[in-house]
Design a protein around this motif. Structure first.
Motif, PDB file in Angstrom:
ATOM      1  N   ALA A   2       0.830  -1.207   0.000  1.00 26.94           N
ATOM      2  CA  ALA A   2       0.000   0.000   0.000  1.00 26.94           C
ATOM      3  C   ALA A   2       0.860   1.251   0.000  1.00 26.94           C
ATOM      4  O   ALA A   2       0.532   2.230  -0.672  1.00 26.94           O
ATOM      5  N   VAL A   3       1.976   1.236   0.733  1.00 28.57           N
ATOM      6  CA  VAL A   3       2.877   2.390   0.763  1.00 28.57           C
ATOM      7  C   VAL A   3       3.499   2.615  -0.603  1.00 28.57           C
ATOM      8  O   VAL A   3       3.581   3.741  -1.100  1.00 28.57           O
ATOM      9  N   LEU A   4       3.927   1.537  -1.234  1.00 27.10           N
ATOM     10  CA  LEU A   4       4.520   1.663  -2.562  1.00 27.10           C
ATOM     11  C   LEU A   4       3.496   2.115  -3.592  1.00 27.10           C
ATOM     12  O   LEU A   4       3.806   2.892  -4.494  1.00 27.10           O
ATOM     13  N   ARG A  14       2.152  -2.226 -11.462  1.00 24.95           N
ATOM     14  CA  ARG A  14       1.242  -3.248 -11.981  1.00 24.95           C
ATOM     15  C   ARG A  14       1.839  -4.655 -11.837  1.00 24.95           C
ATOM     16  O   ARG A  14       1.192  -5.561 -11.315  1.00 24.95           O
ATOM     17  N   VAL A  15       3.065  -4.879 -12.267  1.00 23.08           N
ATOM     18  CA  VAL A  15       3.697  -6.205 -12.213  1.00 23.08           C
ATOM     19  C   VAL A  15       3.945  -6.647 -10.774  1.00 23.08           C
ATOM     20  O   VAL A  15       3.606  -7.776 -10.409  1.00 23.08           O
ATOM     21  N   PRO A  16       4.525  -5.790  -9.902  1.00 23.83           N
ATOM     22  CA  PRO A  16       4.699  -6.231  -8.510  1.00 23.83           C
ATOM     23  C   PRO A  16       3.381  -6.573  -7.817  1.00 23.83           C
ATOM     24  O   PRO A  16       3.313  -7.517  -7.033  1.00 23.83           O
ATOM     25  N   ILE A  18       0.694  -7.816  -9.236  1.00 25.50           N
ATOM     26  CA  ILE A  18       0.267  -9.116  -9.756  1.00 25.50           C
ATOM     27  C   ILE A  18       1.058 -10.241  -9.101  1.00 25.50           C
ATOM     28  O   ILE A  18       0.496 -11.261  -8.695  1.00 25.50           O
ATOM     29  N   VAL A  19       2.368 -10.052  -8.972  1.00 23.78           N
ATOM     30  CA  VAL A  19       3.218 -11.082  -8.367  1.00 23.78           C
ATOM     31  C   VAL A  19       2.836 -11.313  -6.908  1.00 23.78           C
ATOM     32  O   VAL A  19       2.687 -12.450  -6.462  1.00 23.78           O
ATOM     33  N   VAL A  20       2.659 -10.232  -6.156  1.00 27.06           N
ATOM     34  CA  VAL A  20       2.306 -10.365  -4.737  1.00 27.06           C
ATOM     35  C   VAL A  20       0.933 -11.010  -4.587  1.00 27.06           C
ATOM     36  O   VAL A  20       0.744 -11.913  -3.760  1.00 27.06           O
ATOM     37  N   ASN A  21      -0.040 -10.579  -5.364  1.00 27.36           N
ATOM     38  CA  ASN A  21      -1.387 -11.154  -5.274  1.00 27.36           C
ATOM     39  C   ASN A  21      -1.396 -12.630  -5.661  1.00 27.36           C
ATOM     40  O   ASN A  21      -2.069 -13.446  -5.027  1.00 27.36           O
ATOM     41  N   ALA A  22      -0.648 -12.983  -6.691  1.00 35.06           N
ATOM     42  CA  ALA A  22      -0.584 -14.387  -7.105  1.00 35.06           C
ATOM     43  C   ALA A  22       0.085 -15.243  -6.032  1.00 35.06           C
ATOM     44  O   ALA A  22      -0.364 -16.364  -5.749  1.00 35.06           O
ATOM     45  N   THR A  23       1.148 -14.713  -5.419  1.00 29.13           N
ATOM     46  CA  THR A  23       1.836 -15.456  -4.361  1.00 29.13           C
ATOM     47  C   THR A  23       0.934 -15.671  -3.159  1.00 29.13           C
ATOM     48  O   THR A  23       0.871 -16.771  -2.597  1.00 29.13           O
ATOM     49  N   VAL A  24       0.226 -14.631  -2.751  1.00 26.15           N
ATOM     50  CA  VAL A  24      -0.696 -14.752  -1.614  1.00 26.15           C
ATOM     51  C   VAL A  24      -1.797 -15.755  -1.934  1.00 26.15           C
ATOM     52  O   VAL A  24      -2.151 -16.604  -1.093  1.00 26.15           O
ATOM     53  N   ALA A  25      -2.351 -15.694  -3.126  1.00 25.14           N
ATOM     54  CA  ALA A  25      -3.410 -16.634  -3.508  1.00 25.14           C
ATOM     55  C   ALA A  25      -2.896 -18.064  -3.535  1.00 25.14           C
ATOM     56  O   ALA A  25      -3.586 -18.989  -3.070  1.00 25.14           O
TER      57      ALA A  25
END
Length: 120
Positions: A2-4, A14-16, A18-25
């Motif tokens: 959120a800070v970033l 956009r890419v970070p 997606i990567v973070v959301n995919a990893t969490v999922a």
């Protein structure tokens, strides 16, 4: 994240995101699929029940109250607890069989009357 997201352009994040959301999922789905917390809870409950059964057996032995009826009760209680356990992995079964040569082992370890380990 959120800070970033607040300090950087949306196109740069956009890419970070997606990567973070995919990893969490992925981690969440694996955790839910394996049911780790449920298995840990069940294991702890069964461990407590096995400890109680062991204490009851020791008490009966120490007080010289071990009769055929009590032995039958202990065996049936033990069998009920084993039915609640999941199957042991083959490598654990093999290790127990190899280290307990010459002993009579339970059927849960894969023993059959023809393949029984008996004391000689």
């Amino acid at each position: 994240m959120a800070v970033l997201n607040g300090g950087i352009n949306e196109s740069d994040m956009r890419v970070p995101n997606i990567v973070v959301n995919a990893t969490v999922a992925l981690l969440t789905s694996v955790s839910l699929q394996l049911k780790i917390s449920e298995k840990a809870s069940r294991f702890n409950q069964l461990a407590l029940k096995f400890d109680r059964l062991e204490a009851s057996i020791e008490q009966a032995i120490n007080q010289n109250e071990m009769t055929a009826e009590r032995m039958t009760t202990f065996v049936s209680s033990y069998d009920l607890l084993l039915e609640q356990c999941e199957n042991f992995p083959a490598w654990i079964k093999d290790r127990v069989k190899n280290t307990s040569t010459g002993l009579h082992l339970p059927y849960i370890l894969g023993n059959t009357p023809n393949n029984s380990f008996r004391q000689t």
